[in-house]
Design a protein around this motif. Structure first.
Motif, short mmCIF file in Angstrom:
data_model
loop_
_atom_site.label_atom_id
_atom_site.label_comp_id
_atom_site.label_asym_id
_atom_site.label_seq_id
_atom_site.Cartn_x
_atom_site.Cartn_y
_atom_site.Cartn_z
N GLN A 1 0.81 -1.21 0.00
CA GLN A 1 0.00 0.00 0.00
C GLN A 1 0.85 1.26 0.00
OE1 GLN A 1 -3.23 0.45 -0.37
NE2 GLN A 1 -3.14 2.67 -0.04
N GLY A 2 2.00 1.24 0.70
CA GLY A 2 2.84 2.45 0.80
C GLY A 2 3.23 2.99 -0.56
N PRO A 3 3.99 2.23 -1.35
CA PRO A 3 4.34 2.71 -2.70
C PRO A 3 3.28 2.41 -3.74
CG PRO A 3 5.50 0.67 -2.21
CD PRO A 3 4.75 1.04 -0.95
N GLN A 4 2.17 1.74 -3.34
CA GLN A 4 1.13 1.29 -4.27
C GLN A 4 1.74 0.44 -5.38
OE1 GLN A 4 -1.00 5.07 -5.05
NE2 GLN A 4 -2.61 4.20 -3.78
N GLU B 1 1.05 2.24 -21.14
CA GLU B 1 0.11 2.99 -20.31
C GLU B 1 0.33 2.59 -18.86
OE1 GLU B 1 -2.21 5.25 -21.15
OE2 GLU B 1 -1.92 5.16 -23.33
N PRO B 2 0.23 3.53 -17.91
CA PRO B 2 0.40 3.17 -16.50
C PRO B 2 -0.75 2.29 -16.00
CG PRO B 2 0.63 5.55 -16.84
CD PRO B 2 0.05 4.98 -18.10
N PRO B 3 -0.50 1.44 -15.01
CA PRO B 3 -1.59 0.75 -14.32
C PRO B 3 -2.55 1.76 -13.71
CG PRO B 3 0.53 -0.21 -13.74
CD PRO B 3 0.82 1.05 -14.49
N ILE B 4 -3.82 1.39 -13.62
CA ILE B 4 -4.84 2.31 -13.13
C ILE B 4 -5.74 1.61 -12.11
CG2 ILE B 4 -4.90 3.72 -15.23
CD1 ILE B 4 -7.41 2.18 -16.08
N GLN C 1 7.10 -6.08 -11.35
CA GLN C 1 6.55 -5.09 -10.43
C GLN C 1 6.04 -3.89 -11.22
OE1 GLN C 1 10.05 -4.57 -7.79
NE2 GLN C 1 8.70 -5.22 -6.12
N CYS C 2 4.94 -3.32 -10.74
CA CYS C 2 4.43 -2.10 -11.36
C CYS C 2 3.70 -1.29 -10.29
CB CYS C 2 3.51 -2.40 -12.54
SG CYS C 2 2.08 -3.42 -12.14
N GLN C 3 3.63 0.01 -10.51
CA GLN C 3 2.96 0.94 -9.60
C GLN C 3 1.81 1.62 -10.31
OE1 GLN C 3 6.49 3.33 -8.57
NE2 GLN C 3 5.96 3.00 -6.43
N VAL C 4 0.71 1.78 -9.58
CA VAL C 4 -0.41 2.54 -10.13
C VAL C 4 0.07 3.95 -10.48
CG1 VAL C 4 -2.67 3.51 -9.62
CG2 VAL C 4 -2.11 1.20 -8.84
N GLY C 5 -0.25 4.39 -11.69
CA GLY C 5 0.09 5.74 -12.11
C GLY C 5 1.50 5.92 -12.62
N SER C 6 2.30 4.84 -12.67
CA SER C 6 3.69 4.96 -13.14
C SER C 6 3.86 4.22 -14.46
CB SER C 6 4.66 4.39 -12.11
OG SER C 6 5.99 4.41 -12.63
#
Length: 347
Positions: free
Chosen positions: A275-278, A309-312, A290-295
């Motif tokens: 949750q911290g780095p999403q 496209e970034p994960p959403i 690994q992937c981050q929402v919005g990155s």
């Protein structure tokens, strides 16, 4: 990334301080009541994050955001106001597009650009079908502003969605969208449904009925104005077997999105959420991704991977471009245009 406006909005909505993903807070544009305001609500994203990295203690997302909102020993308020956010968004998107800067097209800087200049009164738009990415919005009897990020059509060219962003008092920069019921009516018409749900799951027509004021064409923004096609009714198969999803897969601007967990688990992968780095981590044997929402930058086997496209977030679910996860786990992707089937098979 095909849409610089949406990418810039995500960078503001999913910023990072000490490795923790935060939402850049909203801030006043002038000092009030003796409180010290960093950059007066007009700073660039990098200025704000540099200040936060240098001054915020380590903590959770909520602790960092509250510190920036003035709950700190010096009562310093750090963030972006609505007018500053619209200007910075358009300026950053213009830079990514290689278009003229807003200084060049407007002849003034963010600190001295009034809201009326960002929302020209002689450029009012009365129909949803006339709205383009890069246009600007006014809310709250004209005292608040936002920006259009993207317009979405179906395969037949009918307008279906309008995505926008604004920096509100309660939530800072975030993204919302409008489900267009009739392209030839205005955005305030009851047939248009508004969803402002990036962080708290709220989905209602409050902005439409009580808050939305007007939408304006933005002649000073000369960057990309994306209009993308969204295709629904997609089936995704893994080695010939269809996978069930809570959120149905869809194709947006030629890229297929699906929920991460159902696909990863069908591949026999373990999925963890930080949750911290999403951050989502997917692993199977020696393979990891690994992937981050919005990155727009992920990791595959520890190496950088550029996502189209970034994960959403869609509700509480994370969706990711299918090709990223497929290639990371050793699958090849094929597309059946007639049957609208995305097929994954071991490479």
């Amino acid at each position: 990334m095909s849409n610089p406006l949406k990418l810039c909005a995500m960078h503001w909505s999913y910023a990072s301080v000490h490795g923790v993903r935060i939402q850049v807070p909203w801030d006043e544009n002038l000092p009030q009541y003796g409180k010290i305001h960093f950059a007066f609500g007009k700073g660039t994203r990098q200025q704000i994050l540099n200040y936060a990295e240098a001054n915020c203690p380590q903590g959770t997302r909520w602790q960092i955001e509250n510190y920036l909102k003035g709950n700190n020993p010096d009562d310093v308020h750090v963030g972006i106001d609505c007018n500053g956010f619209v200007y910075r968004m358009l300026e950053e998107a213009a830079q990514l597009s290689g278009a003229p800067s807003l200084v060049e097209t407007m002849g003034t800087t963010c600190e001295f650009t009034p809201l009326d200049a960002l929302t020209p009164a002689n450029q009012l738009l009365s129909r949803a079908i006339d709205v383009q990415a890069g246009d600007t919005l006014r809310f709250h009897e004209g005292r608040h502003s936002g920006v259009i990020l993207e317009v979405v059509t179906d395969a037949g060219g009918t307008l279906k969605e309008i995505w926008y962003a604004h920096s509100s008092y309660t939530r800072g920069p975030h993204i919302g969208w409008i489900a267009v019921g009739d392209p030839y009516q205005g955005l305030k018409a009851p047939v248009q449904n508004w969803y402002d749900d990036m962080w708290d799951g709220l989905a209602n027509n409050y902005l439409r009925d009580l808050y939305f004021t007007s939408v304006h064409h933005s002649p000073f923004y000369q960057g990309l104005r994306p209009k993308v096609v969204k295709m629904t009714g997609i089936t995704l198969t893994l080695n010939g077997r269809a996978i069930a999803f809570q959120v149905p897969p869809f194709v947006l601007a030629g890229r297929t999105f699906c929920q991460i967990r159902p696909l990863a688990e069908a591949m026999g992968c373990q999925v963890t959420w930080d949750q911290g780095p999403q951050m989502v981590t997917i692993s199977r044997g020696t393979r990891t991704a690994q992937c981050q929402v919005g990155s727009e930058v992920g990791l595959v086997g520890g190496s950088g991977y550029a996502l189209d496209e970034p994960p959403i977030f869609v509700g509480q679910n994370v969706l990711v471009p299918v090709r990223f996860l497929a290639e990371a786990m050793g699958y090849k992707v094929s597309w059946d245009q007639i049957g609208k089937v995305v097929a994954l098979t071991l490479a």
